[in-house]
Design a protein around this motif. Sequence first.
Motif, PDB file in Angstrom:
ATOM      1  N   GLU A  82      64.892  11.845  21.759  1.00 53.64           N
ATOM      2  CA  GLU A  82      65.143  10.455  22.194  1.00 53.64           C
ATOM      3  C   GLU A  82      63.995   9.951  23.069  1.00 53.64           C
ATOM      4  OE1 GLU A  82      67.294   8.244  21.274  1.00 53.64           O
ATOM      5  OE2 GLU A  82      68.363   9.691  19.993  1.00 53.64           O
ATOM      6  N   ALA A  83      63.477  10.839  23.889  1.00 52.17           N
ATOM      7  CA  ALA A  83      62.421  10.444  24.825  1.00 52.17           C
ATOM      8  C   ALA A  83      61.096  10.137  24.126  1.00 52.17           C
ATOM      9  CB  ALA A  83      62.222  11.539  25.879  1.00 52.17           C
ATOM     10  N   THR A  84      60.986  10.450  22.828  1.00 48.93           N
ATOM     11  CA  THR A  84      59.747  10.097  22.113  1.00 48.93           C
ATOM     12  C   THR A  84      59.716   8.613  21.725  1.00 48.93           C
ATOM     13  OG1 THR A  84      60.604  10.587  19.871  1.00 48.93           O
ATOM     14  CG2 THR A  84      59.533  12.416  21.068  1.00 48.93           C
ATOM     15  N   VAL A  85      60.881   7.942  21.800  1.00 50.86           N
ATOM     16  CA  VAL A  85      60.953   6.558  21.301  1.00 50.86           C
ATOM     17  C   VAL A  85      59.880   5.643  21.909  1.00 50.86           C
ATOM     18  CG1 VAL A  85      62.388   4.473  21.130  1.00 50.86           C
ATOM     19  CG2 VAL A  85      63.385   6.712  20.618  1.00 50.86           C
ATOM     20  N   PRO A  86      59.760   5.577  23.240  1.00 51.31           N
ATOM     21  CA  PRO A  86      58.795   4.614  23.782  1.00 51.31           C
ATOM     22  C   PRO A  86      57.327   5.051  23.697  1.00 51.31           C
ATOM     23  CG  PRO A  86      59.921   5.771  25.555  1.00 51.31           C
ATOM     24  CD  PRO A  86      60.566   6.220  24.278  1.00 51.31           C
ATOM     25  N   LEU A  87      57.093   6.291  23.287  1.00 53.49           N
ATOM     26  CA  LEU A  87      55.730   6.829  23.367  1.00 53.49           C
ATOM     27  C   LEU A  87      54.816   6.315  22.254  1.00 53.49           C
ATOM     28  CD1 LEU A  87      56.580  10.616  24.031  1.00 53.49           C
ATOM     29  CD2 LEU A  87      56.055   8.837  25.723  1.00 53.49           C
ATOM     30  N   THR A  88      53.526   6.295  22.549  1.00 59.52           N
ATOM     31  CA  THR A  88      52.519   6.172  21.484  1.00 59.52           C
ATOM     32  C   THR A  88      52.107   7.594  21.128  1.00 59.52           C
ATOM     33  OG1 THR A  88      50.927   5.830  23.258  1.00 59.52           O
ATOM     34  CG2 THR A  88      51.520   3.918  21.982  1.00 59.52           C
ATOM     35  N   ALA A  89      51.765   7.812  19.857  1.00 66.43           N
ATOM     36  CA  ALA A  89      51.492   9.176  19.386  1.00 66.43           C
ATOM     37  C   ALA A  89      50.033   9.553  19.611  1.00 66.43           C
ATOM     38  CB  ALA A  89      51.836   9.278  17.910  1.00 66.43           C
ATOM     39  N   ARG A  90      49.840  10.810  20.007  1.00 66.34           N
ATOM     40  CA  ARG A  90      48.465  11.294  20.153  1.00 66.34           C
ATOM     41  C   ARG A  90      48.110  12.350  19.110  1.00 66.34           C
ATOM     42  NH1 ARG A  90      49.154  10.422  26.088  1.00 66.34           N
ATOM     43  NH2 ARG A  90      50.286  12.385  26.154  1.00 66.34           N
ATOM     44  N   LYS A  91      49.098  12.726  18.267  1.00 70.24           N
ATOM     45  CA  LYS A  91      48.838  13.709  17.207  1.00 70.24           C
ATOM     46  C   LYS A  91      49.524  13.240  15.924  1.00 70.24           C
ATOM     47  CE  LYS A  91      46.695  17.254  19.263  1.00 70.24           C
ATOM     48  NZ  LYS A  91      45.749  16.519  20.053  1.00 70.24           N
ATOM     49  N   GLY A  92      49.023  13.753  14.800  1.00 72.54           N
ATOM     50  CA  GLY A  92      49.665  13.449  13.515  1.00 72.54           C
ATOM     51  C   GLY A  92      49.382  12.024  13.042  1.00 72.54           C
ATOM     52  N   ARG A  93      49.977  11.696  11.897  1.00 73.98           N
ATOM     53  CA  ARG A  93      49.761  10.389  11.278  1.00 73.98           C
ATOM     54  C   ARG A  93      50.092   9.227  12.188  1.00 73.98           C
ATOM     55  NH1 ARG A  93      49.174  10.623   5.764  1.00 73.98           N
ATOM     56  NH2 ARG A  93      49.895  12.627   5.011  1.00 73.98           N
ATOM     57  N   ALA A  94      51.167   9.378  12.982  1.00 68.22           N
ATOM     58  CA  ALA A  94      51.620   8.268  13.828  1.00 68.22           C
ATOM     59  C   ALA A  94      50.554   7.873  14.838  1.00 68.22           C
ATOM     60  CB  ALA A  94      52.917   8.649  14.542  1.00 68.22           C
ATOM     61  N   SER A  95      49.609   8.779  15.122  1.00 65.64           N
ATOM     62  CA  SER A  95      48.560   8.455  16.097  1.00 65.64           C
ATOM     63  C   SER A  95      47.622   7.369  15.550  1.00 65.64           C
ATOM     64  CB  SER A  95      47.769   9.709  16.476  1.00 65.64           C
ATOM     65  OG  SER A  95      47.077  10.231  15.360  1.00 65.64           O
ATOM     66  N   TYR A  96      47.576   7.207  14.213  1.00 61.03           N
ATOM     67  CA  TYR A  96      46.713   6.158  13.646  1.00 61.03           C
ATOM     68  C   TYR A  96      47.250   4.763  13.967  1.00 61.03           C
ATOM     69  CZ  TYR A  96      45.652  10.194  10.600  1.00 61.03           C
ATOM     70  OH  TYR A  96      45.374  11.434  10.107  1.00 61.03           O
ATOM     71  N   LEU A  97      48.539   4.682  14.331  1.00 62.21           N
ATOM     72  CA  LEU A  97      49.166   3.382  14.556  1.00 62.21           C
ATOM     73  C   LEU A  97      48.951   2.823  15.948  1.00 62.21           C
ATOM     74  CD1 LEU A  97      52.688   3.788  12.910  1.00 62.21           C
ATOM     75  CD2 LEU A  97      50.676   2.651  11.979  1.00 62.21           C
ATOM     76  N   GLY A  98      48.458   3.653  16.853  1.00 65.88           N
ATOM     77  CA  GLY A  98      48.296   3.196  18.230  1.00 65.88           C
ATOM     78  C   GLY A  98      49.616   2.721  18.811  1.00 65.88           C
ATOM     79  N   ALA A  99      49.587   1.596  19.502  1.00 65.53           N
ATOM     80  CA  ALA A  99      50.771   1.088  20.210  1.00 65.53           C
ATOM     81  C   ALA A  99      51.919   0.751  19.260  1.00 65.53           C
ATOM     82  CB  ALA A  99      50.385  -0.145  21.027  1.00 65.53           C
ATOM     83  N   ARG A 100      51.630   0.566  17.968  1.00 64.42           N
ATOM     84  CA  ARG A 100      52.693   0.211  17.027  1.00 64.42           C
ATOM     85  C   ARG A 100      53.693   1.340  16.794  1.00 64.42           C
ATOM     86  NH1 ARG A 100      50.220  -1.297  11.837  1.00 64.42           N
ATOM     87  NH2 ARG A 100      48.350  -0.361  12.733  1.00 64.42           N
ATOM     88  N   ALA A 101      53.329   2.566  17.197  1.00 65.78           N
ATOM     89  CA  ALA A 101      54.285   3.684  17.047  1.00 65.78           C
ATOM     90  C   ALA A 101      55.371   3.631  18.118  1.00 65.78           C
ATOM     91  CB  ALA A 101      53.552   5.019  17.098  1.00 65.78           C
ATOM     92  N   ALA A 102      55.110   2.912  19.198  1.00 71.41           N
ATOM     93  CA  ALA A 102      56.104   2.814  20.274  1.00 71.41           C
ATOM     94  C   ALA A 102      57.336   2.077  19.758  1.00 71.41           C
ATOM     95  CB  ALA A 102      55.503   2.086  21.469  1.00 71.41           C
ATOM     96  N   GLY A 103      58.514   2.549  20.195  1.00 72.77           N
ATOM     97  CA  GLY A 103      59.758   1.929  19.749  1.00 72.77           C
ATOM     98  C   GLY A 103      60.413   2.681  18.602  1.00 72.77           C
ATOM     99  N   HIS A 104      59.772   3.760  18.148  1.00 70.49           N
ATOM    100  CA  HIS A 104      60.332   4.568  17.046  1.00 70.49           C
ATOM    101  C   HIS A 104      60.395   6.029  17.455  1.00 70.49           C
ATOM    102  CE1 HIS A 104      59.864   1.187  14.280  1.00 70.49           C
ATOM    103  NE2 HIS A 104      58.687   0.990  14.846  1.00 70.49           N
ATOM    104  N   LYS A 105      61.488   6.692  17.059  1.00 69.66           N
ATOM    105  CA  LYS A 105      61.638   8.122  17.357  1.00 69.66           C
ATOM    106  C   LYS A 105      60.735   8.943  16.434  1.00 69.66           C
ATOM    107  CE  LYS A 105      65.950   9.610  17.527  1.00 69.66           C
ATOM    108  NZ  LYS A 105      67.180  10.413  17.294  1.00 69.66           N
ATOM    109  N   ASP A 106      60.151   9.992  16.980  1.00 74.08           N
ATOM    110  CA  ASP A 106      59.301  10.860  16.157  1.00 74.08           C
ATOM    111  C   ASP A 106      60.156  11.669  15.175  1.00 74.08           C
ATOM    112  OD1 ASP A 106      56.795  12.274  15.471  1.00 74.08           O
ATOM    113  OD2 ASP A 106      57.967  13.964  16.181  1.00 74.08           O
ATOM    114  N   PRO A 107      59.831  11.619  13.895  1.00 72.83           N
ATOM    115  CA  PRO A 107      60.646  12.337  12.900  1.00 72.83           C
ATOM    116  C   PRO A 107      60.666  13.856  13.100  1.00 72.83           C
ATOM    117  CG  PRO A 107      58.746  11.258  11.848  1.00 72.83           C
ATOM    118  CD  PRO A 107      58.795  10.774  13.251  1.00 72.83           C
TER     119      PRO A 107
END
Length: 208
Positions: A164-189
């Motif tokens: 749950e705590a991954t929801v607000p984060l931006t990703a620094r690893k994996g594919r989601a890191s390509y999205l920058g701030a757009r990854a925020a608001g989604h739980k990491d699969p």
Amino acid sequence: MGATEKTLEAVRAMAAAMEERRVELTQLDAAIGDGDHGTNMHRGFRAALERLQASPPGTPSEVLKAVSMALVSRVGGAAGPLYGTAFLRASSALSGREEPSAADVAAALEAALAGVKQRGRAEVGDKTMVDALEPAVRAARQAEGKGVAAMLRAAAEAAGEGAEATVPLTARKGRASYLGARAAGHKDPGAASTAYLLAAAARAVEGS
Ligand code: ADP
Ligand code: MG
């Protein structure tokens, strides 16, 4: 029920959870990745069950080894090698333990985490499965004295909170890191699948 059969029950429950969560995990991955995590994990655990049926394991360590081989060869993507490493390290940690204690199982979880971190180079806060697995290991260590079932329950709850705590984060690893701030608001699969796997294992061990 012996420990090998309990471990098999846990794997069956994990496979059932991946089937049940297939669409949800794929939707999470569609939001911040390429939309394959649920199908990847479902395919991998189905292969694990087939492998276990084809050559029945004799120890908990052998069960986890078979799962690792199936995940490495059938999951693909980033998660396949990472989960494969996790199960392989857990298998090695339990080698020679026919009836693992709660401390042995906690050590196996810790070994799994170390393998994932070594291989993926992610830390807590990078929005990956490590965000679920690391708090799970901490909780497991704290609950070691309560027996395997209660310990897995505590680990699963901590993993769920970590996911749950991954929801607000931006990703620094994996594919989601390509999205920058757009990854925020989604739980990491991957964090979500880790929490579901641990919850399934806890339920299976509690019920056996
Ligand atoms: P792919 O990203 O190749 O499509 P999946 O969709 O099956 O693979 O898995 C994605 C998940 O893998 C992410 O949600 C994340 O939890 C995990 N992941 C990706 N890269 C890493 C990494 N370097 N360390 C730990 N976990 C990672
Ligand atoms: Mg993906």
